[in-house]
Enzyme design. Sequence first.
Site, PDB file in Angstrom:
ATOM      1  N   THR A 158       0.843  -1.202   0.000  1.00  0.00           N
ATOM      2  CA  THR A 158       0.000   0.000   0.000  1.00  0.00           C
ATOM      3  C   THR A 158       0.878   1.251   0.000  1.00  0.00           C
ATOM      4  O   THR A 158       1.805   1.353   0.796  1.00  0.00           O
ATOM      5  CB  THR A 158      -0.915  -0.004   1.250  1.00  0.00           C
ATOM      6  OG1 THR A 158      -1.726  -1.187   1.210  1.00  0.00           O
ATOM      7  CG2 THR A 158      -1.795   1.230   1.303  1.00  0.00           C
ATOM      8  N   GLU A 364      -4.080  -7.003   6.695  1.00  0.00           N
ATOM      9  CA  GLU A 364      -3.655  -6.928   8.108  1.00  0.00           C
ATOM     10  C   GLU A 364      -4.028  -8.231   8.836  1.00  0.00           C
ATOM     11  O   GLU A 364      -4.330  -8.240  10.020  1.00  0.00           O
ATOM     12  CB  GLU A 364      -4.335  -5.721   8.758  1.00  0.00           C
ATOM     13  CG  GLU A 364      -3.454  -4.912   9.662  1.00  0.00           C
ATOM     14  CD  GLU A 364      -2.651  -3.828   8.937  1.00  0.00           C
ATOM     15  OE1 GLU A 364      -2.912  -3.494   7.770  1.00  0.00           O
ATOM     16  OE2 GLU A 364      -1.728  -3.355   9.571  1.00  0.00           O
ATOM     17  N   GLY A 365      -4.008  -9.320   8.083  1.00  0.00           N
ATOM     18  CA  GLY A 365      -4.382 -10.649   8.610  1.00  0.00           C
ATOM     19  C   GLY A 365      -5.836 -10.946   8.284  1.00  0.00           C
ATOM     20  O   GLY A 365      -6.728 -10.188   8.661  1.00  0.00           O
TER      21      GLY A 365
HETATM   22  C1  LIG Z   1      -5.526  -4.116  -1.018  1.00  0.00           C
HETATM   23  C2  LIG Z   1      -4.470  -4.806  -0.222  1.00  0.00           C
HETATM   24  C3  LIG Z   1      -3.504  -4.043   0.429  1.00  0.00           C
HETATM   25  C4  LIG Z   1      -2.486  -4.672   1.155  1.00  0.00           C
HETATM   26  N1  LIG Z   1      -1.510  -3.914   1.729  1.00  0.00           N
HETATM   27  C5  LIG Z   1      -0.417  -4.533   2.273  1.00  0.00           C
HETATM   28  C6  LIG Z   1       0.712  -3.763   2.724  1.00  0.00           C
HETATM   29  O1  LIG Z   1       0.715  -2.521   2.682  1.00  0.00           O
HETATM   30  N2  LIG Z   1       1.792  -4.428   3.212  1.00  0.00           N
HETATM   31  C7  LIG Z   1       1.847  -5.787   3.278  1.00  0.00           C
HETATM   32  O2  LIG Z   1       2.867  -6.313   3.721  1.00  0.00           O
HETATM   33  N3  LIG Z   1       0.773  -6.543   2.880  1.00  0.00           N
HETATM   34  C8  LIG Z   1      -0.331  -5.951   2.373  1.00  0.00           C
HETATM   35  N4  LIG Z   1      -1.404  -6.709   1.924  1.00  0.00           N
HETATM   36  C9  LIG Z   1      -1.310  -8.158   1.977  1.00  0.00           C
HETATM   37  C10 LIG Z   1      -2.291  -8.817   2.921  1.00  0.00           C
HETATM   38  O3  LIG Z   1      -1.908  -8.622   4.244  1.00  0.00           O
HETATM   39  C11 LIG Z   1      -2.416 -10.289   2.509  1.00  0.00           C
HETATM   40  O4  LIG Z   1      -3.114 -10.316   1.282  1.00  0.00           O
HETATM   41  C12 LIG Z   1      -3.119 -11.125   3.550  1.00  0.00           C
HETATM   42  O5  LIG Z   1      -2.324 -11.242   4.700  1.00  0.00           O
HETATM   43  C13 LIG Z   1      -3.461 -12.522   3.011  1.00  0.00           C
HETATM   44  O6  LIG Z   1      -2.346 -13.104   2.404  1.00  0.00           O
HETATM   45  P1  LIG Z   1      -2.502 -13.777   0.962  1.00  0.00           P
HETATM   46  O7  LIG Z   1      -3.166 -12.785   0.084  1.00  0.00           O
HETATM   47  O8  LIG Z   1      -1.173 -14.278   0.554  1.00  0.00           O
HETATM   48  O9  LIG Z   1      -3.512 -14.978   1.163  1.00  0.00           O
HETATM   49  P2  LIG Z   1      -3.088 -16.464   1.635  1.00  0.00           P
HETATM   50  O10 LIG Z   1      -2.176 -16.395   2.799  1.00  0.00           O
HETATM   51  O11 LIG Z   1      -2.646 -17.215   0.449  1.00  0.00           O
HETATM   52  O12 LIG Z   1      -4.490 -17.030   2.118  1.00  0.00           O
HETATM   53  C14 LIG Z   1      -5.479 -17.522   1.216  1.00  0.00           C
HETATM   54  C15 LIG Z   1      -6.670 -18.011   2.025  1.00  0.00           C
HETATM   55  O13 LIG Z   1      -6.267 -19.096   2.900  1.00  0.00           O
HETATM   56  C16 LIG Z   1      -6.590 -18.772   4.229  1.00  0.00           C
HETATM   57  N5  LIG Z   1      -5.571 -19.340   5.123  1.00  0.00           N
HETATM   58  C17 LIG Z   1      -4.229 -19.207   5.027  1.00  0.00           C
HETATM   59  N6  LIG Z   1      -3.621 -19.855   6.029  1.00  0.00           N
HETATM   60  C18 LIG Z   1      -4.602 -20.402   6.798  1.00  0.00           C
HETATM   61  C19 LIG Z   1      -4.617 -21.189   7.984  1.00  0.00           C
HETATM   62  N7  LIG Z   1      -3.497 -21.523   8.624  1.00  0.00           N
HETATM   63  N8  LIG Z   1      -5.814 -21.583   8.464  1.00  0.00           N
HETATM   64  C20 LIG Z   1      -6.972 -21.238   7.830  1.00  0.00           C
HETATM   65  N9  LIG Z   1      -7.026 -20.483   6.716  1.00  0.00           N
HETATM   66  C21 LIG Z   1      -5.854 -20.082   6.202  1.00  0.00           C
HETATM   67  C22 LIG Z   1      -6.603 -17.274   4.285  1.00  0.00           C
HETATM   68  O14 LIG Z   1      -7.347 -16.798   5.399  1.00  0.00           O
HETATM   69  C23 LIG Z   1      -7.246 -16.932   2.967  1.00  0.00           C
HETATM   70  O15 LIG Z   1      -8.630 -17.079   3.064  1.00  0.00           O
HETATM   71  C24 LIG Z   1      -2.455  -6.086   1.245  1.00  0.00           C
HETATM   72  C25 LIG Z   1      -3.448  -6.833   0.618  1.00  0.00           C
HETATM   73  C26 LIG Z   1      -4.436  -6.219  -0.116  1.00  0.00           C
HETATM   74  C27 LIG Z   1      -5.479  -7.060  -0.814  1.00  0.00           C
END
Ligand SMILES: Cc1cc2nc3c(=O)[nH]c(=O)nc-3n(C[C@H](O)[C@H](O)[C@H](O)COP(=O)(O)OP(=O)(O)OC[C@H]3O[C@@H](n4cnc5c(N)ncnc54)[C@H](O)[C@@H]3O)c2cc1C
Length: 381
Positions: A158, A364-365
């Site tokens: 972001t 943010e999780g």
């Molecule tokens: C618009 C936007 C802005 C963002 N800004 C930032 C930023 O400024 N800085 C930054 O560092 N990140 C940022 N993020 C990243 C964001 O924090 C991640 O997208 C988020 O943490 C989820 O990670 P992922 O997308 O890799 O999904 P994944 O980790 O691949 O998860 C996919 C799905 O599996 C589920 N899952 C994963 N592990 C488990 C488990 N152990 N048990 C049950 N369910 C599980 C998740 O809940 C989700 O539903 C941003 C994301 C978006 C979309």
Amino acid sequence: MDVELTETQALVQRTARDFATRVVAPRAAESDATAELPAETFRGLAELGLLAINVPPELGGSGAGAVAYALAMQEIARACASTAVMMSVTNMVGEVIARFGTDAQKHRFCPALASGEAVLGSFALSEPDAGSDPGALRTTARRDGGGWVLDGAKQWITGGTRAGVFVVWARTSPPATGSRGISCFLVEGGAPGLKAGRPEDKMGIRASDTVPLRLEGCRVPADALLGDENAGFKVAMTALDGGRIGIASQAIGISRAALEESARYAKDRRTFGVPIAEHQAIMWKLADMQTQIDAAHLLTLRAAWRKESGKPFTREASMAKVFASEAAVRACNEAVQIHGGYGYTREFAAERHLRDARVTTIYEGTSEIQRMVIARAVLEG
Ligand SMILES: Cc1cc2nc3c(=O)[nH]c(=O)nc-3n(C[C@H](O)[C@H](O)[C@H](O)COP(=O)(O)OP(=O)(O)OC[C@H]3O[C@@H](n4cnc5c(N)ncnc54)[C@H](O)[C@@H]3O)c2cc1C
């Protein structure tokens, strides 16, 4: 916990509300349509002390505390969720530097973030294959001469196209896996070898830029290390606990806008000879929306109050975040329903609120990760 606001908290809330109403809200629909935020919005936030609310005054911040920060975030998000997320990340970066930085780092970066000189702060933890599981991150930092060289790819950053300061997590002890062997670095915007990619074409919060970053031989000085070497994971987790209060507040702000617009519309729109507000089905929706917004607000105030009082607040921040974000998605969905067919068009803000609210259960999780944090705390007793 005191539910009455202190004078400072009420002042920050009023200041944010006034700025949000006069400056931010009138531009929100256009910013969503053009995917751009005017630079003067950030200058205004900086002038009012809203970019470093929880950073001490001696470092240029407002020093108003976590509760004031939550209240201000709600007000800005009620006007424009995109502006709010940029404000939230910048506050988070300032706070993490104020907490973990050396004196030199604090005095160099905090005033620049607070005053808007750095424009914004960015938080670069996630990677293409490391979101929910940041211990899987692969970006590396190796010692070279007197400094460090960073290589890797970050994802979803972001504010990455214009931030003046990036907090970047990298693996400094490659044989160590998981949460061990990760360190945290301060990288200035425009540093050689740091490149922002094309902004993502997102469903909501469209006016906030979210970009992939490439670090290719990105050389930083020895004093760019933030906190202790190989202790960066703790820095990230501490920052995220506070960040979750920010996103809970963002979700509450969006929900409030959706509720207020729904109530106004329900009093105006007539079916079967009466305003739809007189149909019990609509009244119940409004009642549920208001009740859940208040519950989210109280959970968020509790987490913020605990943080401000120096008490543990990890569980409380996760509870506030999961509840507020899921309540926001429900409230905004109901707002579209209350607006009927018009709610499905860009003529009304309801559809924007629903698109904006959706991400609050992800970043943010995710909700799943928040539930893991809460359940662990329950089981540990
Ligand atoms: C618009 C936007 C802005 C963002 N800004 C930032 C930023 O400024 N800085 C930054 O560092 N990140 C940022 N993020 C990243 C964001 O924090 C991640 O997208 C988020 O943490 C989820 O990670 P992922 O997308 O890799 O999904 P994944 O980790 O691949 O998860 C996919 C799905 O599996 C589920 N899952 C994963 N592990 C488990 C488990 N152990 N048990 C049950 N369910 C599980 C998740 O809940 C989700 O539903 C941003 C994301 C978006 C979309």
